[in-house]
Design a protein around this motif. Sequence first.
Motif, PDB file in Angstrom:
ATOM      1  N   GLY A 177       0.821  -1.202   0.000  1.00 13.78           N
ATOM      2  CA  GLY A 177       0.000   0.000   0.000  1.00 13.78           C
ATOM      3  C   GLY A 177       0.847   1.240   0.000  1.00 13.78           C
ATOM      4  O   GLY A 177       2.005   1.211  -0.429  1.00 13.78           O
ATOM      5  N   ALA A 178       0.270   2.322   0.504  1.00 13.36           N
ATOM      6  CA  ALA A 178       0.903   3.604   0.269  1.00 13.36           C
ATOM      7  C   ALA A 178       1.541   4.254   1.494  1.00 13.36           C
ATOM      8  O   ALA A 178       2.665   4.745   1.422  1.00 13.36           O
ATOM      9  N   LYS A 206       0.042   2.379   8.856  1.00 17.69           N
ATOM     10  CA  LYS A 206       0.348   0.977   9.154  1.00 17.69           C
ATOM     11  C   LYS A 206       1.470   0.777  10.161  1.00 17.69           C
ATOM     12  O   LYS A 206       1.761  -0.354  10.549  1.00 17.69           O
ATOM     13  N   GLY A 257       4.942  -2.653  -2.343  1.00 19.93           N
ATOM     14  CA  GLY A 257       4.217  -1.419  -2.630  1.00 19.93           C
ATOM     15  C   GLY A 257       5.028  -0.201  -2.242  1.00 19.93           C
ATOM     16  O   GLY A 257       6.219  -0.293  -1.917  1.00 19.93           O
ATOM     17  N   ALA A 258       4.367   0.946  -2.247  1.00 20.93           N
ATOM     18  CA  ALA A 258       5.059   2.180  -1.875  1.00 20.93           C
ATOM     19  C   ALA A 258       5.464   2.152  -0.408  1.00 20.93           C
ATOM     20  O   ALA A 258       6.348   2.899   0.018  1.00 20.93           O
ATOM     21  N   ILE A 290       9.486   3.540  -8.596  1.00 14.60           N
ATOM     22  CA  ILE A 290       9.225   2.128  -8.293  1.00 14.60           C
ATOM     23  C   ILE A 290       7.707   1.936  -8.330  1.00 14.60           C
ATOM     24  O   ILE A 290       6.970   2.645  -7.647  1.00 14.60           O
ATOM     25  N   ASN A 340      -2.336  -6.951   4.086  1.00 12.58           N
ATOM     26  CA  ASN A 340      -2.955  -5.648   3.830  1.00 12.58           C
ATOM     27  C   ASN A 340      -2.049  -4.836   2.916  1.00 12.58           C
ATOM     28  O   ASN A 340      -0.868  -4.669   3.210  1.00 12.58           O
ATOM     29  N   PRO A 400      -1.727  -3.376  -1.452  1.00 13.26           N
ATOM     30  CA  PRO A 400      -1.220  -3.832  -2.755  1.00 13.26           C
ATOM     31  C   PRO A 400       0.302  -3.712  -2.844  1.00 13.26           C
ATOM     32  O   PRO A 400       0.913  -2.877  -2.187  1.00 13.26           O
ATOM     33  N   GLY A 422       1.906  -2.848  -5.508  1.00  9.24           N
ATOM     34  CA  GLY A 422       2.299  -1.844  -6.488  1.00  9.24           C
ATOM     35  C   GLY A 422       1.111  -1.041  -6.954  1.00  9.24           C
ATOM     36  O   GLY A 422       0.014  -1.161  -6.398  1.00  9.24           O
ATOM     37  N   LEU A 423       1.333  -0.242  -7.979  1.00  6.68           N
ATOM     38  CA  LEU A 423       0.259   0.584  -8.555  1.00  6.68           C
ATOM     39  C   LEU A 423      -0.627  -0.331  -9.413  1.00  6.68           C
ATOM     40  O   LEU A 423      -0.618  -0.268 -10.634  1.00  6.68           O
ATOM     41  N   GLU A 426      -3.712  -0.507 -10.106  1.00  7.80           N
ATOM     42  CA  GLU A 426      -4.782   0.044 -10.947  1.00  7.80           C
ATOM     43  C   GLU A 426      -4.319   0.147 -12.402  1.00  7.80           C
ATOM     44  O   GLU A 426      -5.135   0.179 -13.314  1.00  7.80           O
ATOM     45  N   GLY A 446      -8.339  -4.350   3.911  1.00 12.22           N
ATOM     46  CA  GLY A 446      -7.921  -3.110   3.244  1.00 12.22           C
ATOM     47  C   GLY A 446      -8.781  -2.838   2.028  1.00 12.22           C
ATOM     48  O   GLY A 446      -9.039  -3.748   1.235  1.00 12.22           O
ATOM     49  N   GLY A 447      -9.218  -1.598   1.877  1.00  8.16           N
ATOM     50  CA  GLY A 447     -10.097  -1.226   0.778  1.00  8.16           C
ATOM     51  C   GLY A 447      -9.477  -1.495  -0.581  1.00  8.16           C
ATOM     52  O   GLY A 447     -10.097  -2.115  -1.455  1.00  8.16           O
ATOM     53  N   ASP A 448      -8.250  -1.055  -0.781  1.00  9.85           N
ATOM     54  CA  ASP A 448      -7.600  -1.255  -2.073  1.00  9.85           C
ATOM     55  C   ASP A 448      -7.165  -2.703  -2.257  1.00  9.85           C
ATOM     56  O   ASP A 448      -7.159  -3.220  -3.366  1.00  9.85           O
ATOM     57  N   THR A 449      -6.810  -3.349  -1.141  1.00 14.83           N
ATOM     58  CA  THR A 449      -6.442  -4.764  -1.206  1.00 14.83           C
ATOM     59  C   THR A 449      -7.641  -5.574  -1.698  1.00 14.83           C
ATOM     60  O   THR A 449      -7.495  -6.505  -2.498  1.00 14.83           O
TER      61      THR A 449
HETATM   62  P1  ADP Z   1      -5.460  -0.519   1.466  1.00 15.46           P
HETATM   63  O1  ADP Z   1      -6.641   0.363   1.078  1.00 15.46           O
HETATM   64  O2  ADP Z   1      -5.635  -1.918   0.967  1.00 15.46           O
HETATM   65  O3  ADP Z   1      -5.136  -0.441   2.929  1.00 15.46           O
HETATM   66  P2  ADP Z   1      -3.569   1.540   0.761  1.00 15.46           P
HETATM   67  O4  ADP Z   1      -4.688   2.517   0.762  1.00 15.46           O
HETATM   68  O5  ADP Z   1      -2.552   1.623   1.814  1.00 15.46           O
HETATM   69  O6  ADP Z   1      -4.185   0.049   0.700  1.00 15.46           O
HETATM   70  O7  ADP Z   1      -2.740   1.683  -0.593  1.00 15.46           O
HETATM   71  C1  ADP Z   1      -3.220   1.360  -1.835  1.00 15.46           C
HETATM   72  C2  ADP Z   1      -2.694   2.316  -2.897  1.00 15.46           C
HETATM   73  O8  ADP Z   1      -1.283   2.307  -2.905  1.00 15.46           O
HETATM   74  C3  ADP Z   1      -3.173   1.870  -4.239  1.00 15.46           C
HETATM   75  O9  ADP Z   1      -3.889   2.930  -4.848  1.00 15.46           O
HETATM   76  C4  ADP Z   1      -1.878   1.578  -4.992  1.00 15.46           C
HETATM   77  O10 ADP Z   1      -1.906   1.957  -6.334  1.00 15.46           O
HETATM   78  C5  ADP Z   1      -0.878   2.410  -4.243  1.00 15.46           C
HETATM   79  N1  ADP Z   1       0.494   1.919  -4.431  1.00 15.46           N
HETATM   80  C6  ADP Z   1       1.014   0.766  -4.009  1.00 15.46           C
HETATM   81  N2  ADP Z   1       2.290   0.655  -4.373  1.00 15.46           N
HETATM   82  C7  ADP Z   1       2.590   1.774  -5.051  1.00 15.46           C
HETATM   83  C8  ADP Z   1       3.775   2.275  -5.667  1.00 15.46           C
HETATM   84  N3  ADP Z   1       4.901   1.571  -5.680  1.00 15.46           N
HETATM   85  N4  ADP Z   1       3.723   3.497  -6.247  1.00 15.46           N
HETATM   86  C9  ADP Z   1       2.587   4.200  -6.237  1.00 15.46           C
HETATM   87  N5  ADP Z   1       1.444   3.804  -5.673  1.00 15.46           N
HETATM   88  C10 ADP Z   1       1.451   2.592  -5.085  1.00 15.46           C
END
Ligand code: ADP
Length: 419
Positions: free
Chosen positions: A206-207, A212, A230-231, A319, A343, A345, A347-348, A350, A376-379
Amino acid sequence: MNFNMNLNTLTTTDLRGKKVLLRVAYDITLQAAGDQFIVPDDGRIRATVPTINYLLAQDCSIILLSWLGRPTPGLIEEQYKMDPVAAKLAELIGRPVKKLDATVGAQVTEEIAKLRPGDILMLENTRFLVGENEADPQLGAELAALGEYVVWEAFAQGHRVHASTTGLLEHSQGKCCAGLLMEKEVSILQGLLLNPQPPFVLLLGGAKVSDKSGLLYTMISKVEVVLLGGALANPFLKAAGYNIGVSLIESVYVDQAKGTKFDAVAVASELLKDQGDKIKLPLDVVVASKSADGSFDKNSIRIVEIGQNKDLCVGAEMILDIGPATRKLYESIIAAAGTIFWNGPMGLFENSDFAAGSLAIARAVAASPGFSVVGGGDTEGVVRMAGLSQAYDHLSTGGGASLSFLSGEELPVLKYLYK
Ligand code: ADP
Ligand code: MG
């Protein structure tokens, strides 16, 4: 943290014939379809159907209450109205769900007075009301007066102090219990904290580290290994001395309320110093150059191994995913896990060019014989994209609430639901 998980539950409460205020978390991002809005994913509604059916079998009438999105208090905004949700629920349970345009007031009270066993009423979005977000006590009392008994099913909204959460429950003491979904969410997350089957693998992406870090600090002593992607991995890579160029990284900020400063790289550096042996960082990453219009040039996509070369990104490179060697390593660790919490993603996702890492992890967690919990919402978005919504032992309906619970914070609503 209170480990007294003796919740008042639905099955140990006699609700026969009662008018039940069922507090649900139908917090769904509605999708525009022509001049209407629709429910793009009914997972959160579906998750409450067992409780609804249980109440119907008890000859209850049901008054549904939730918030949806972040509307401006005092305004009625079409994309946040509950109508599409009521329609979807009616479709799922095969009976009428009457939707009112108000949440409290004379019309609502009148409609509730008319309810017969088996009737279902859905009230309007609580966040349209001024006082909801500030937990206005009078509004809490007004909401509590709507039903004879409160069944709390809104795990995903239980980490907020609002009029329709703690306010409602404050005025419902002795006449509230946890619904089936709430009970399941709490007992599964509780199990992760108290007696997880080892090896316990914590998979975080995630981001934002600030969302977290609480969970990381609490869980790291309970798990055998932490896999980062992820980020979220970016500040750790930076702390480990790598140049990550213009990759997404959380900026340093001051929390005015707490008077604390949050610096993701400092947090990462501390965690690496104290718990570095448990933390696994990517072995390789997918990078690409961001164009002026915000898109990523396909020709610029390359895989960078993490090792001797400290410069992971050059120029406008970012990245954007974990690489194939990382996928392989993480897959093998996940396959051998006794318990997994995932919890965030990798990477990006989408953008389909950068979804491979997240999808591979979704598949690996689903295939692992270990007990798997995903939140997690995005997960959830990744899981849906992979077509694996049903493939885990538990897909939590509460992203923020599950993070908060696993950080060791007590959800504010819980104390009202204990026996
Ligand atoms: P969740 O909702 O599952 O808890 P987050 O809200 O923490 O997850 O993060 C999800 C977002 O992080 C997604 O929109 C995803 O595109 C973005 N993301 C993950 N890795 C990267 C990356 N390396 N660079 C840019 N955005 C990223
Ligand atoms: Mg998110």
